[in-house]
Design a protein around this motif. Structure first.
Motif, PDB file in Angstrom:
ATOM      1  N   GLY A 113       0.787  -1.226   0.000  1.00 52.07           N
ATOM      2  CA  GLY A 113       0.000   0.000   0.000  1.00 52.07           C
ATOM      3  C   GLY A 113       0.818   1.274   0.000  1.00 52.07           C
ATOM      4  N   GLY A 114       2.143   1.145   0.012  1.00 56.71           N
ATOM      5  CA  GLY A 114       2.993   2.327  -0.010  1.00 56.71           C
ATOM      6  C   GLY A 114       3.234   2.829  -1.417  1.00 56.71           C
ATOM      7  N   PHE A 115       3.274   4.148  -1.570  1.00 60.30           N
ATOM      8  CA  PHE A 115       3.511   4.783  -2.872  1.00 60.30           C
ATOM      9  C   PHE A 115       4.468   5.940  -2.636  1.00 60.30           C
ATOM     10  N   LEU A 116       5.633   5.908  -3.274  1.00 57.42           N
ATOM     11  CA  LEU A 116       6.657   6.937  -3.087  1.00 57.42           C
ATOM     12  C   LEU A 116       6.948   7.629  -4.408  1.00 57.42           C
ATOM     13  N   ALA A 117       6.899   8.951  -4.396  1.00 54.23           N
ATOM     14  CA  ALA A 117       7.220   9.758  -5.568  1.00 54.23           C
ATOM     15  C   ALA A 117       8.289  10.779  -5.190  1.00 54.23           C
ATOM     16  N   ILE A 118       9.217  11.013  -6.109  1.00 54.37           N
ATOM     17  CA  ILE A 118      10.347  11.901  -5.841  1.00 54.37           C
ATOM     18  C   ILE A 118      10.418  12.998  -6.896  1.00 54.37           C
ATOM     19  N   VAL A 119      10.526  14.237  -6.425  1.00 53.65           N
ATOM     20  CA  VAL A 119      10.732  15.371  -7.313  1.00 53.65           C
ATOM     21  C   VAL A 119      12.166  15.843  -7.112  1.00 53.65           C
ATOM     22  N   PRO A 120      13.067  15.573  -8.065  1.00 54.86           N
ATOM     23  CA  PRO A 120      14.481  15.942  -7.905  1.00 54.86           C
ATOM     24  C   PRO A 120      14.644  17.420  -7.571  1.00 54.86           C
ATOM     25  N   GLY A 121      15.489  17.685  -6.588  1.00 54.12           N
ATOM     26  CA  GLY A 121      15.757  19.045  -6.177  1.00 54.12           C
ATOM     27  C   GLY A 121      14.712  19.633  -5.256  1.00 54.12           C
ATOM     28  N   VAL A 122      13.606  18.928  -5.044  1.00 48.85           N
ATOM     29  CA  VAL A 122      12.512  19.455  -4.229  1.00 48.85           C
ATOM     30  C   VAL A 122      12.283  18.603  -2.985  1.00 48.85           C
ATOM     31  N   GLY A 123      11.829  17.368  -3.165  1.00 43.36           N
ATOM     32  CA  GLY A 123      11.550  16.528  -2.006  1.00 43.36           C
ATOM     33  C   GLY A 123      10.821  15.257  -2.395  1.00 43.36           C
ATOM     34  N   ALA A 124      10.300  14.587  -1.399  1.00 42.01           N
ATOM     35  CA  ALA A 124       9.637  13.302  -1.593  1.00 42.01           C
ATOM     36  C   ALA A 124       8.214  13.355  -1.061  1.00 42.01           C
ATOM     37  N   PHE A 125       7.337  12.620  -1.734  1.00 46.36           N
ATOM     38  CA  PHE A 125       5.933  12.534  -1.353  1.00 46.36           C
ATOM     39  C   PHE A 125       5.592  11.052  -1.208  1.00 46.36           C
ATOM     40  N   ALA A 126       5.132  10.663  -0.034  1.00 47.54           N
ATOM     41  CA  ALA A 126       4.745   9.271   0.201  1.00 47.54           C
ATOM     42  C   ALA A 126       3.292   9.226   0.623  1.00 47.54           C
ATOM     43  N   ALA A 127       2.587   8.245   0.108  1.00 37.51           N
ATOM     44  CA  ALA A 127       1.188   8.054   0.499  1.00 37.51           C
ATOM     45  C   ALA A 127       0.966   6.580   0.795  1.00 37.51           C
ATOM     46  N   PHE A 128       0.022   6.325   1.681  1.00 34.87           N
ATOM     47  CA  PHE A 128      -0.300   4.946   2.045  1.00 34.87           C
ATOM     48  C   PHE A 128      -1.792   4.724   2.017  1.00 34.87           C
ATOM     49  N   SER A 129      -2.203   3.691   1.301  1.00 37.63           N
ATOM     50  CA  SER A 129      -3.586   3.204   1.343  1.00 37.63           C
ATOM     51  C   SER A 129      -3.527   1.723   0.970  1.00 37.63           C
ATOM     52  N   PRO A 130      -4.012   0.842   1.820  1.00 30.32           N
ATOM     53  CA  PRO A 130      -3.823  -0.600   1.612  1.00 30.32           C
ATOM     54  C   PRO A 130      -4.674  -1.205   0.507  1.00 30.32           C
ATOM     55  N   GLU A 131      -5.743  -0.520   0.100  1.00 27.36           N
ATOM     56  CA  GLU A 131      -6.627  -1.082  -0.926  1.00 27.36           C
ATOM     57  C   GLU A 131      -6.006  -0.902  -2.316  1.00 27.36           C
ATOM     58  N   LEU A 132      -5.859  -2.017  -3.039  1.00 28.80           N
ATOM     59  CA  LEU A 132      -5.216  -2.026  -4.345  1.00 28.80           C
ATOM     60  C   LEU A 132      -6.229  -2.257  -5.457  1.00 28.80           C
ATOM     61  N   ASN A 133      -5.920  -1.745  -6.654  1.00 27.72           N
ATOM     62  CA  ASN A 133      -6.748  -2.075  -7.815  1.00 27.72           C
ATOM     63  C   ASN A 133      -6.233  -3.358  -8.459  1.00 27.72           C
ATOM     64  N   GLU A 134      -6.771  -3.732  -9.609  1.00 26.47           N
ATOM     65  CA  GLU A 134      -6.385  -4.992 -10.248  1.00 26.47           C
ATOM     66  C   GLU A 134      -4.932  -5.006 -10.686  1.00 26.47           C
ATOM     67  N   ALA A 135      -4.345  -3.841 -10.908  1.00 29.36           N
ATOM     68  CA  ALA A 135      -2.933  -3.741 -11.289  1.00 29.36           C
ATOM     69  C   ALA A 135      -2.018  -3.677 -10.073  1.00 29.36           C
ATOM     70  N   LEU A 136      -2.592  -3.865  -8.882  1.00 28.68           N
ATOM     71  CA  LEU A 136      -1.852  -3.850  -7.615  1.00 28.68           C
ATOM     72  C   LEU A 136      -1.302  -2.472  -7.278  1.00 28.68           C
ATOM     73  N   ILE A 137      -2.046  -1.439  -7.665  1.00 28.58           N
ATOM     74  CA  ILE A 137      -1.690  -0.057  -7.346  1.00 28.58           C
ATOM     75  C   ILE A 137      -2.550   0.410  -6.174  1.00 28.58           C
ATOM     76  N   PRO A 138      -1.936   1.006  -5.132  1.00 28.17           N
ATOM     77  CA  PRO A 138      -2.725   1.577  -4.028  1.00 28.17           C
ATOM     78  C   PRO A 138      -3.596   2.724  -4.564  1.00 28.17           C
ATOM     79  N   VAL A 139      -4.896   2.514  -4.568  1.00 26.48           N
ATOM     80  CA  VAL A 139      -5.801   3.399  -5.294  1.00 26.48           C
ATOM     81  C   VAL A 139      -5.760   4.834  -4.777  1.00 26.48           C
ATOM     82  N   LYS A 140      -6.103   5.002  -3.502  1.00 31.02           N
ATOM     83  CA  LYS A 140      -6.174   6.359  -2.950  1.00 31.02           C
ATOM     84  C   LYS A 140      -4.817   7.053  -2.991  1.00 31.02           C
TER      85      LYS A 140
END
Length: 313
Positions: A261-288
């Motif tokens: 359910g973890g999702f991590l995104a990085i913007v170079p030179g700026v910072g990091a954004f992490a979100a958590f939601s345990p419910e996944l779609n059919e592609a195994l992506i944390p939806v929210k």
């Protein structure tokens, strides 16, 4: 040319994305993880300069899963030149006769994470699982700023699955080359996959990568900053499960996620954004988590591939 974003506008975008998605009931939790985190949702942002913003369940522990590939690569790039690692990773790493192709397909269906296994097999020392895990646990601690905690039940279930599927022999049947003992590597990878983090700790990991290897919380120098670009490029190349091209085209922000359910995104030179939601779609992506981060980046036109350098004031 700089593109200025006010910090207050950034936090407002996070709040808006959180409020838009917190009642989204789409997706299901993988059976092996149970329902203990059902409905949990949080977003954490940590900038390279240490500023941070949290909303929702950012202190809830969840399974690291394939996000373990980041600390593996961080340690691997510290031990060997990036070019050497890429050469040793090679192509598919197995013979191309029909029997081996079938064995490789079997491994994929078992979620054997072939590339991650080979990366971990390269981490030194080899032949000693306790020593290797000590190094990887230290790496996780240095990146997240917190001692790693393992989900013992999940680890046991994963090892039972490996034995039931005879994965060691399936690797041999596929002629898949590892740089360490297969049984040891599978065990170590199962342990790392079963580690738990929070959204804030995951954001801290990402922010350390953005800040050229300096942990913005502890101020410890975790790795040589020259390796940050390779880590971010590896994130972009891997991308969220089954949607790498779509994600990059829409957001322009390198990101990875996991079945925990973890999702991590990085913007170079700026910072990091992490979100958590345990419910996944059919592609195994944390939806929210995915929809919330997409909203933040698109609403503020944050794109790592844009010509303007993003500055948060």
């Amino acid at each position: 040319m700089d593109r200025i974003i006010n910090y207050s506008d950034l936090t407002k975008a996070i709040d808006k994305a959180y409020n838009e998605q917190k009642k989204n009931n789409a997706g299901t939790i993988p059976e092996k993880l149970g329902n203990r985190n059902a409905g949990k949702f949080g977003i954490s942002m940590i900038l390279a300069d240490g500023r941070r913003y949290n909303v929702g369940d950012t202190d809830t522990r969840f399974t690291l899963g394939a996000l373990a590939d980041l600390p593996i690569l961080a340690q691997l790039f510290s031990q060997k030149p990036v070019e050497e690692v890429m050469q040793k990773m090679g192509g598919c790493g197995c013979s191309c006769n029909q029997a081996n192709k079938e064995a490789k397909e079997t491994l994929k269906k078992q979620h054997a994470h072939l590339r991650g296994l080979r990366e971990l097999s390269m981490v030194e020392p080899t032949g000693d699982i306790d020593a290797k895990m000590d190094i990887m646990s230290d790496t996780l601690y240095n990146l997240t700023g917190a001692a790693p905690v393992m989900d013992d039940d999940l680890y046991k279930a994963r090892m039972d699955e490996i034995r039931a599927n005879d994965t060691v022999n399936e690797l041999a049947a596929a002629d898949y080359f590892l740089y360490d003992d297969a049984a040891l590597t599978l065990d170590a990878y199962a342990r790392l996959h079963s580690m738990q983090v929070t959204a804030e700790q995951l954001a801290n990991m990402g922010a350390t990568i953005v800040a050229d290897g300096v942990n913005p919380t502890t101020r410890a120098n975790v790795f040589d900053g020259v390796n940050s670009a390779a880590l971010i490029a590896s994130m972009a190349a891997k991308g969220p499960h089954k949607m790498r091209r779509q994600w990059l085209a829409i957001t322009g922000v390198p990101a990875v996620c996991s079945f925990g359910g973890g999702f991590l995104a990085i913007v170079p030179g700026v910072g990091a954004f992490a979100a958590f939601s345990p419910e996944l779609n059919e592609a195994l992506i944390p939806v929210k988590a995915a929809l919330a981060l997409k909203s933040i980046f698109t609403s503020l036109q944050i794109n790592a591939f844009g010509s303007a350098r993003i500055v948060v004031k």
